[in-house]
Design an enzyme around this catalytic site. Structure first.
Site, PDB file in Angstrom:
ATOM      1  N   ASP A 115      42.463  65.460  82.630  1.00 26.43           N
ATOM      2  CA  ASP A 115      41.027  65.555  82.369  1.00 26.43           C
ATOM      3  C   ASP A 115      40.719  66.643  81.338  1.00 26.43           C
ATOM      4  O   ASP A 115      41.504  67.573  81.142  1.00 26.43           O
ATOM      5  CB  ASP A 115      40.273  65.897  83.673  1.00 26.43           C
ATOM      6  CG  ASP A 115      40.790  67.177  84.325  1.00 26.43           C
ATOM      7  OD1 ASP A 115      42.021  67.409  84.280  1.00 26.43           O
ATOM      8  OD2 ASP A 115      39.975  67.948  84.865  1.00 26.43           O
ATOM      9  N   GLU A 116      39.593  66.495  80.722  1.00 24.24           N
ATOM     10  CA  GLU A 116      38.974  67.543  79.913  1.00 24.24           C
ATOM     11  C   GLU A 116      39.980  68.266  79.019  1.00 24.24           C
ATOM     12  O   GLU A 116      40.167  69.471  79.116  1.00 24.24           O
ATOM     13  CB  GLU A 116      38.272  68.552  80.846  1.00 24.24           C
ATOM     14  CG  GLU A 116      37.153  67.900  81.632  1.00 24.24           C
ATOM     15  CD  GLU A 116      36.477  68.847  82.619  1.00 24.24           C
ATOM     16  OE1 GLU A 116      35.249  68.698  82.799  1.00 24.24           O
ATOM     17  OE2 GLU A 116      37.147  69.715  83.217  1.00 24.24           O
TER      18      GLU A 116
ATOM     19  N   ASP B  18      45.566  75.451  86.896  1.00 25.73           N
ATOM     20  CA  ASP B  18      44.412  75.341  85.998  1.00 25.73           C
ATOM     21  C   ASP B  18      44.433  76.531  85.051  1.00 25.73           C
ATOM     22  O   ASP B  18      45.340  77.364  85.117  1.00 25.73           O
ATOM     23  CB  ASP B  18      43.095  75.238  86.786  1.00 25.73           C
ATOM     24  CG  ASP B  18      42.091  74.340  86.077  1.00 25.73           C
ATOM     25  OD1 ASP B  18      41.763  74.651  84.904  1.00 25.73           O
ATOM     26  OD2 ASP B  18      41.647  73.335  86.655  1.00 25.73           O
TER      27      ASP B  18
ATOM     28  N   GLU C 110      35.154  77.110  91.677  1.00 24.32           N
ATOM     29  CA  GLU C 110      34.629  78.197  90.836  1.00 24.32           C
ATOM     30  C   GLU C 110      33.752  79.154  91.639  1.00 24.32           C
ATOM     31  O   GLU C 110      33.769  80.357  91.403  1.00 24.32           O
ATOM     32  CB  GLU C 110      33.808  77.630  89.662  1.00 24.32           C
ATOM     33  CG  GLU C 110      34.626  76.995  88.555  1.00 24.32           C
ATOM     34  CD  GLU C 110      34.816  75.501  88.748  1.00 24.32           C
ATOM     35  OE1 GLU C 110      34.751  75.018  89.901  1.00 24.32           O
ATOM     36  OE2 GLU C 110      35.034  74.798  87.742  1.00 24.32           O
TER      37      GLU C 110
ATOM     38  N   HIS D 261      43.549  72.174  80.731  1.00 23.36           N
ATOM     39  CA  HIS D 261      43.503  73.032  81.929  1.00 23.36           C
ATOM     40  C   HIS D 261      44.803  73.805  82.114  1.00 23.36           C
ATOM     41  O   HIS D 261      45.307  73.938  83.229  1.00 23.36           O
ATOM     42  CB  HIS D 261      43.181  72.199  83.177  1.00 23.36           C
ATOM     43  CG  HIS D 261      41.748  71.729  83.217  1.00 23.36           C
ATOM     44  ND1 HIS D 261      40.711  72.549  83.609  1.00 23.36           N
ATOM     45  CD2 HIS D 261      41.181  70.544  82.893  1.00 23.36           C
ATOM     46  CE1 HIS D 261      39.567  71.871  83.534  1.00 23.36           C
ATOM     47  NE2 HIS D 261      39.825  70.653  83.095  1.00 23.36           N
TER      48      HIS D 261
ATOM     49  N   TYR E  37      31.219  65.403  94.800  1.00 21.32           N
ATOM     50  CA  TYR E  37      31.670  66.727  94.363  1.00 21.32           C
ATOM     51  C   TYR E  37      30.982  67.738  95.282  1.00 21.32           C
ATOM     52  O   TYR E  37      29.799  68.047  95.120  1.00 21.32           O
ATOM     53  CB  TYR E  37      31.308  66.953  92.889  1.00 21.32           C
ATOM     54  CG  TYR E  37      32.438  66.577  91.946  1.00 21.32           C
ATOM     55  CD1 TYR E  37      33.270  65.500  92.246  1.00 21.32           C
ATOM     56  CD2 TYR E  37      32.693  67.292  90.782  1.00 21.32           C
ATOM     57  CE1 TYR E  37      34.322  65.158  91.405  1.00 21.32           C
ATOM     58  CE2 TYR E  37      33.738  66.957  89.931  1.00 21.32           C
ATOM     59  CZ  TYR E  37      34.547  65.888  90.248  1.00 21.32           C
ATOM     60  OH  TYR E  37      35.585  65.550  89.415  1.00 21.32           O
TER      61      TYR E  37
HETATM   62  C1  ACM Z   1      37.226  67.102  86.899  1.00 20.96           C
HETATM   63  O1  ACM Z   1      36.224  67.309  87.579  1.00 20.96           O
HETATM   64  N1  ACM Z   1      37.391  67.726  85.743  1.00 20.96           N
HETATM   65  C2  ACM Z   1      38.252  66.187  87.326  1.00 20.96           C
END
Ligand code: ACM
Length: 542
Positions: free
Chosen positions: A315-316, A178, A459, A249, A407
């Site tokens: 992602d993102e 990441d 995190e 990421h 999550y």
């Molecule tokens: C994610 O939570 N960005 C997969």
């Protein structure tokens, strides 16, 4: 311990009159395909009982028999466990089934069986008379550990696999890369770990927090560490799915190799491994050099991980740098693409073909649907059910892991006393009432739901204890959702689950799991000044 206290709940239990007591003379007869389970039983039950469980068998009344029953109705992960005064018989529909049956056997011995050495000399280890018939609902019962945001040293990964096995979870998704760290040794690109595995400092709490931990943080797994993790997993019938997150990421990789970034937009040589949280604009450049570099990374990854599925993230990935990059725009033009979303789809499709040519399958986060899904790709549906529904309808396989339910970095209670109150409140009951298969899917479409996964982003989980606090007790509820044939959410007996948890907390105590206690003082109080991300109200289902 009775069979009514098993977690996850089995399909069917019948009580028999007479049980079985283990002793010095108990033998373990391991049929073909059950060797790993025999090793596991000797290592765990052998250690806690002090009995060697030598191989043998034959004489009734003192043998635990393990066997694989081919092509039976149990399915490869199902098992039938019979305990009576003639001994213990554990039949699996495959080697994995025998192993899951052994987990049930340990639970039936009582919470003390989860210790690693004898506590009470002369204790009798008695199993109740019972027939348990059991098969899992889903073949993918996953847990994601994010070892990138905070490195989890190898011991922690091995330990979580022990804990996973005790809950009959069988996929460990390792988020290895990441912006904040690269955690796997890649021999041909040593800077990925020499530079990319370390950051100078770390944001404490939410990214808007004014607080920093000024200590350097990092670490990585050598290739031998990875081999050990994968072998340890295999002994426990767990598949390790590695994730190398592209094209977003990726700041840690760009900090190590600046040419991987969009060098015509920013000075990528100035980038360091990221020290804070959020969605990072510094993404990979869509160049041949980048593709070639990551092919090299994936070549080493495939050598290390036998998993059919290889996770490529996806992602993102903010597209701002690609919009401003002449190189990226030239590529869009040359490929005749409609824009940046299709450029990302092209990037992912490249690795879909590349993996397929090597007998593997690509899986990515649901953003890989944007701009067109690569033909063989499977999807981890995290932004709610929507991505998973679209993918399943288009004939793609799906792992359901919506952030609204599973999550597990999100706080587990309202109020001020959760350590860092990231995200929405996800209580034990919320997780217990999570349904992986959305009702919008037809039966045929629902077959594409391979299973489900709980994701623990790190995190705010800086060490093993914090990891376990976030995971438990909720992972026990998740395991039951993934394994057991539960009714629709509203009809689930949460009160009954909570009653069974009384026994399960004692198992977790014996294992030494640092779960969130259901009552009383909690070990983690919020540090004054740490900002969380307390979001209230009903969770959005994007
Ligand atoms: C994610 O939570 N960005 C997969």
């Amino acid at each position: 311990m009775t069979a009514e206290e098993l977690i996850p709940a089995p399909r069917a239990v019948r009580t028999l009159a007479a049980g079985f007591t283990l002793g010095e003379d108990t033998l373990l007869a391991a049929g073909p395909g059950t060797e790993a389970t025999a090793r596991w039983l000797r290592a765990t039950l052998g250690a806690v009982t002090g009995y060697a469980l030598p191989p043998g068998g034959g004489r009734d009344g003192r043998t635990i028999r393990l066997a694989v029953e081919d092509a039976g109705p149990l399915g490869p992960e199902g098992y039938r466990l019979t305990v009576d005064d003639a001994g213990v018989t554990l039949h699996g529909g495959g080697p994995a089934g025998v192993f899951w049956g052994a987990q049930t056997l340990r639970q039936l011995l009582g919470p003390e069986a989860f210790r690693r050495a004898p506590v009470t000399p002369g204790r009798r280890w008695t199993l109740p008379g019972v027939v348990v018939e059991d098969t899992p609902r889903f073949g993918w019962r996953g847990l994601l550990l994010d070892v990138a945001r905070h490195f989890l040293p190898k011991d922690g990964v091995l330990r979580q696999m022990d804990v996973m096995a005790a809950h009959k979870l069988n996929v460990l998704h390792l988020h290895l890369t990441d912006d904040q760290g690269w955690r796997i040794e890649i021999e041909r690109h040593p800077e990925l770990t020499e530079t990319g595995a370390w950051r100078a400092r770390t944001k404490l709490g939410h990214r808007a927090s004014p607080l920093w931990d000024e200590r350097p943080h990092g670490g990585y797994y050598t290739q031998d560490d990875i081999r050990e993790i994968v072998a340890y997993a295999a002994e426990r019938h767990i598949t390790v799915v590695p994730e190398i997150d592209v094209p977003g990421h990726s700041q840690a990789a760009i900090a190590a190799y600046p040419e991987l970034g969009n060098t015509d937009v920013i000075d990528t040589t100035a980038l360091t491994v990221w020290d804070t949280w959020g969605i990072n604009p510094n993404v990979l450049a869509p160049t041949d050099n980048t593709l070639h570099f990551y092919e090299g990374v994936f070549e080493e990854v495939l050598e290390l991980f036998p998993s059919l599925f290889i996770h490529v993230g996806g992602d993102e990935c903010p597209k701002d740098q690609w919009r401003r990059s002449a190189t990226a725009q030239a590529r869009i033009k040359e490929l005749g693409l409609a824009g940046e979303d299709e450029l990302q789809a092209w990037f992912i499709a490249h690795f879909d073909r590349w993996l397929a040519a090597r007998g593997r399958r690509l899986i990515g986060w649901d953003e890989i649907l944007e701009g067109g899904l690569a033909p063989g790709a499977a999807v981890s549906s995290w932004r709610g059910y929507g991505g998973g529904i679209a993918a399943a309808r288009a004939g793609h396989d799906v792992v359901m892991c919506p952030e609204q339910y599973v999550y597990l970095d999100h706080r587990q209670a309202a109020g001020e006393d959760e350590p860092v109150p990231i995200g929405f409140v996800r209580t034990l009951e919320d997780v217990y009432r999570f349904e992986p298969v959305p009702e919008q899917l037809t039966e045929d479409e629902a077959r594409h739901v391979l299973g489900t996964q709980a994701n623990l982003w790190s995190e705010v989980t800086e060490d093993q204890q914090r990891v376990e606090y976030q995971l438990f007790p909720r992972l026990a509820a998740f395991a039951e959702v993934a394994w057991s044939a539960l009714p629709v959410p509203a009809a689930r007996d949460f009160a009954g689950f909570e009653r069974r948890m009384a026994a399960h907390y004692r198992r977790l105590d014996a294992l030494g799991v640092a779960y969130r206690p259901p009552a009383g003082p909690r070990p983690w109080q919020r540090r004054p000044g740490i900002l969380g991300r307390p979001l209230d109200g009903p969770p959005p289902d994007r």
